[in-house]
Write a protein that holds these residues in place. Structure first.
Motif, PDB file in Angstrom:
ATOM      1  N   PHE A 165       2.878   9.848  53.103  1.00 32.17           N
ATOM      2  CA  PHE A 165       1.647   8.824  53.046  1.00 32.17           C
ATOM      3  C   PHE A 165       1.116   8.626  54.448  1.00 32.17           C
ATOM      4  N   ARG A 166      -0.063   8.853  54.339  1.00 34.39           N
ATOM      5  CA  ARG A 166      -0.867   8.939  55.526  1.00 34.39           C
ATOM      6  C   ARG A 166      -1.741   7.836  55.746  1.00 34.39           C
ATOM      7  N   PHE A 167      -1.472   6.860  56.806  1.00 37.20           N
ATOM      8  CA  PHE A 167      -1.879   5.593  56.920  1.00 37.20           C
ATOM      9  C   PHE A 167      -2.815   5.733  58.137  1.00 37.20           C
ATOM     10  N   GLY A 168      -4.245   5.464  57.835  1.00 31.78           N
ATOM     11  CA  GLY A 168      -5.052   5.540  58.968  1.00 31.78           C
ATOM     12  C   GLY A 168      -5.465   4.280  59.450  1.00 31.78           C
ATOM     13  N   ASN A 169      -7.045   4.352  59.827  1.00 29.65           N
ATOM     14  CA  ASN A 169      -7.757   3.143  60.421  1.00 29.65           C
ATOM     15  C   ASN A 169      -8.572   2.802  59.600  1.00 29.65           C
ATOM     16  N   THR A 170      -9.342   1.232  60.072  1.00 30.13           N
ATOM     17  CA  THR A 170     -10.157   0.962  59.220  1.00 30.13           C
ATOM     18  C   THR A 170     -11.714   1.473  59.297  1.00 30.13           C
ATOM     19  N   GLU A 171     -11.909   2.259  60.545  1.00 26.62           N
ATOM     20  CA  GLU A 171     -13.221   2.762  60.458  1.00 26.62           C
ATOM     21  C   GLU A 171     -13.786   4.157  60.017  1.00 26.62           C
ATOM     22  N   THR A 172     -12.671   4.899  59.621  1.00 22.09           N
ATOM     23  CA  THR A 172     -13.083   6.493  59.615  1.00 22.09           C
ATOM     24  C   THR A 172     -11.863   7.057  58.812  1.00 22.09           C
ATOM     25  N   ARG A 173     -11.926   8.119  57.820  1.00 20.52           N
ATOM     26  CA  ARG A 173     -10.924   8.694  57.315  1.00 20.52           C
ATOM     27  C   ARG A 173     -10.119   9.755  58.091  1.00 20.52           C
ATOM     28  N   ASN A 174     -10.674   9.817  59.229  1.00 24.15           N
ATOM     29  CA  ASN A 174     -10.033  11.003  60.181  1.00 24.15           C
ATOM     30  C   ASN A 174      -9.223  10.088  61.267  1.00 24.15           C
ATOM     31  N   ARG A 175      -8.645  10.911  62.089  1.00 23.45           N
ATOM     32  CA  ARG A 175      -7.422  10.382  63.082  1.00 23.45           C
ATOM     33  C   ARG A 175      -8.360   9.360  63.754  1.00 23.45           C
ATOM     34  N   PRO A 176      -7.418   8.104  64.530  1.00 24.38           N
ATOM     35  CA  PRO A 176      -6.016   8.206  64.419  1.00 24.38           C
ATOM     36  C   PRO A 176      -5.554   7.645  63.026  1.00 24.38           C
ATOM     37  N   TYR A 177      -4.327   8.467  62.489  1.00 21.00           N
ATOM     38  CA  TYR A 177      -3.640   8.022  61.444  1.00 21.00           C
ATOM     39  C   TYR A 177      -2.134   8.159  61.733  1.00 21.00           C
ATOM     40  N   THR A 178      -1.248   7.682  60.964  1.00 19.85           N
ATOM     41  CA  THR A 178       0.245   7.953  60.926  1.00 19.85           C
ATOM     42  C   THR A 178       0.704   8.606  59.643  1.00 19.85           C
ATOM     43  N   ASP A 179       1.432   9.678  59.801  1.00 16.11           N
ATOM     44  CA  ASP A 179       2.247  10.068  58.299  1.00 16.11           C
ATOM     45  C   ASP A 179       3.464   9.379  58.187  1.00 16.11           C
ATOM     46  N   VAL A 180       4.025   8.796  57.194  1.00 15.78           N
ATOM     47  CA  VAL A 180       5.239   8.158  56.682  1.00 15.78           C
ATOM     48  C   VAL A 180       5.688   8.620  55.686  1.00 15.78           C
ATOM     49  N   GLU A 181       7.111   9.236  55.759  1.00 19.68           N
ATOM     50  CA  GLU A 181       7.741   9.705  54.485  1.00 19.68           C
ATOM     51  C   GLU A 181       8.069   8.587  53.649  1.00 19.68           C
ATOM     52  N   LEU A 182       7.655   8.732  52.458  1.00 17.22           N
ATOM     53  CA  LEU A 182       7.994   7.442  51.562  1.00 17.22           C
ATOM     54  C   LEU A 182       8.932   8.021  50.384  1.00 17.22           C
ATOM     55  N   VAL A 183      10.243   7.482  50.362  1.00 20.00           N
ATOM     56  CA  VAL A 183      11.184   8.036  49.338  1.00 20.00           C
ATOM     57  C   VAL A 183      11.367   6.908  48.170  1.00 20.00           C
ATOM     58  N   SER A 184      11.829   7.395  47.203  1.00 23.96           N
ATOM     59  CA  SER A 184      12.085   6.647  46.001  1.00 23.96           C
ATOM     60  C   SER A 184      12.653   5.241  46.426  1.00 23.96           C
ATOM     61  N   GLY A 185      12.341   4.196  46.043  1.00 24.48           N
ATOM     62  CA  GLY A 185      12.987   2.893  46.335  1.00 24.48           C
ATOM     63  C   GLY A 185      11.954   2.128  47.588  1.00 24.48           C
ATOM     64  N   ASP A 186      11.194   3.042  48.244  1.00 26.02           N
ATOM     65  CA  ASP A 186      10.451   2.588  49.393  1.00 26.02           C
ATOM     66  C   ASP A 186       9.391   1.485  48.960  1.00 26.02           C
ATOM     67  N   LEU A 187       9.265   0.362  49.896  1.00 28.78           N
ATOM     68  CA  LEU A 187       8.020  -0.284  49.976  1.00 28.78           C
ATOM     69  C   LEU A 187       7.214  -0.388  51.067  1.00 28.78           C
ATOM     70  N   PHE A 188       5.915  -0.194  50.702  1.00 36.27           N
ATOM     71  CA  PHE A 188       4.921  -0.354  51.945  1.00 36.27           C
ATOM     72  C   PHE A 188       3.889  -1.508  51.535  1.00 36.27           C
ATOM     73  N   VAL A 189       3.755  -2.289  52.488  1.00 34.06           N
ATOM     74  CA  VAL A 189       2.731  -3.419  52.528  1.00 34.06           C
ATOM     75  C   VAL A 189       1.640  -3.337  53.617  1.00 34.06           C
ATOM     76  N   PHE A 190       0.562  -3.289  53.255  1.00 31.03           N
ATOM     77  CA  PHE A 190      -0.627  -3.531  54.114  1.00 31.03           C
ATOM     78  C   PHE A 190      -1.488  -4.684  53.722  1.00 31.03           C
ATOM     79  N   GLY A 191      -1.864  -5.594  54.767  1.00 29.63           N
ATOM     80  CA  GLY A 191      -2.689  -6.546  54.765  1.00 29.63           C
ATOM     81  C   GLY A 191      -2.809  -6.979  56.019  1.00 29.63           C
ATOM     82  N   GLY A 192      -3.826  -8.096  56.311  1.00 30.05           N
ATOM     83  CA  GLY A 192      -4.106  -8.742  57.650  1.00 30.05           C
ATOM     84  C   GLY A 192      -5.208  -7.534  58.275  1.00 30.05           C
ATOM     85  N   ALA A 193      -5.112  -7.358  59.477  1.00 28.40           N
ATOM     86  CA  ALA A 193      -5.939  -6.054  60.182  1.00 28.40           C
ATOM     87  C   ALA A 193      -5.918  -4.902  59.454  1.00 28.40           C
ATOM     88  N   SER A 194      -4.724  -4.714  58.882  1.00 27.09           N
ATOM     89  CA  SER A 194      -4.838  -3.192  58.084  1.00 27.09           C
ATOM     90  C   SER A 194      -5.366  -3.308  56.564  1.00 27.09           C
TER      91      SER A 194
END
Length: 231
Positions: A165-194
Motif C-alpha cells: 500500500f503506497r501512501f503519499g502526500n496531498t500535492e502530487t502522485r509522485n514522491r514523497p510516499y511510504t510503502d506499507v505492507e498490509l496483511v489480512s486483518g490490518d486496519l489503516f485509517v487516514f484523516g486530518g492532514a492526510s
C-alpha cells in the motif's frame, strides 16, 4: 511464557518474527496491524460475497476515458462511479445499491478508536462502503478520495492476500510516499492532514493469505467513508 503471550510467532525458518506495531505513517494516517480477528474476517468475507451478488453486482469500473479498472468493486449505501456518488448504479444495471448496515458503521467507529484512541469515533457516521477485490494481477493507481463532501477519516480494512500500500502526500502522485505492507486483518485509517493524500496499491502478493479466512485467492479491501451527502 508462550510464543503467543510474547506477541511473536515462529516463521518458516524457525526464527521468531517480531510483532508488528501500530505506526503513524503520516499525520492522521495510522496503520494498526492485525486489528480484525480471524472470526470477524470470515464474517466480512461472507458478507462481501452476498453484497457482490447484488442488487448491483461487483464489476470492473469503466473510467470516463474508456479504461477499465483491474480491481472489481461493489458499493453499499451510495454507488461510486468516476467521479461521483449516486443512489442507483446507472453505469451497471440501474438498480439501487444495497443499504449500508448499522453494524458496519459500528465497526468503523471502533476502528477510529483503535487508530486514534478513546474520545474518537463517537461522531463518525460512515454511510458508504467501497469494497474492492484484487486478484493477483490487479493494481490501483495513485489517487485521492475526494468525491466526498466530508473530511471525516477513511477507514480501510484488508482481508486475504497481503499487498504493498503506497501512501503519499496531498500535492502530487509522485514522491514523497511510504510503502506499507498490509496483511489480512490490518486496519489503516487516514484523516486530518492526510485525509486527501494520494494513495494506491502497486502490488498484491498472491498466495500470502490465510486459507482459514475463507476467501481463497485474492485480496478484499473494504473502505468506509462519510459522503456528507443528503438524500
Amino acid at each position: 511464557m508462550t510464543d503467543a503471550a510474547a506477541g511473536g510467532a515462529i516463521g518458516g525458518d524457525g526464527l521468531f518474527a517480531l510483532p508488528r506495531e501500530r505506526v503513524e505513517v503520516a499525520p492522521g494516517a495510522v496503520h494498526v496491524p492485525g486489528w480484525l480477528p480471524l472470526g470477524r474476517q470470515r464474517e466480512l468475507v461472507e458478507a462481501c460475497r452476498e453484497w457482490a451478488r447484488g442488487p448491483v453486482p461487483m464489476r470492473h469500473t469503466v473510467l470516463p476515458g474508456g479504461g477499465v479498472m483491474s480491481v472489481r468493486t461493489v458499493c453499499l449505501g451510495w454507488h461510486w462511479q468516476p467521479y461521483r456518488y449516486t443512489r442507483t448504479a446507472g453505469d451497471v444495471n440501474g438498480a439501487r445499491v444495497a443499504p449500508f448496515p448499522d453494524w458496519l458503521a459500528d465497526l468503523g467507529r471502533a476502528a477510529l478508536v483503535a487508530a486514534y484512541g478513546d474520545g474518537y469515533g463517537r461522531a463518525y457516521a460512515p454511510d458508504t462502503a467501497l469494497i474492492n477485490f484484487y486478484d493477483g494481477d490487479a493494481r490501483m493507481g495513485m489517487h485521492q478520495d475526494k468525491e466526498e463532501r466530508s473530511a471525516a477519516p477513511v477507514v480501510s480494512l484488508s482481508i486475504g492476500d497481503s499487498c504493498v500500500f503506497r501512501f503519499g502526500n496531498t500535492e502530487t502522485r509522485n514522491r514523497p510516499y511510504t510503502d506499507v505492507e498490509l496483511v489480512s486483518g490490518d486496519l489503516f485509517v487516514f484523516g486530518g492532514a492526510s485525509r486527501f493524500a494520494y494513495h494506491g496499491v502497486p502490488k498484491v502478493r498472491p498466495g500470502t493469505g490465510d486459507p482459514a479466512v475463507g476467501l481463497g485467492s485474492g485480496r478484499l479491501n473494504i473502505t468506509l467513508r462519510e459522503t456528507g451527502l443528503a438524500g
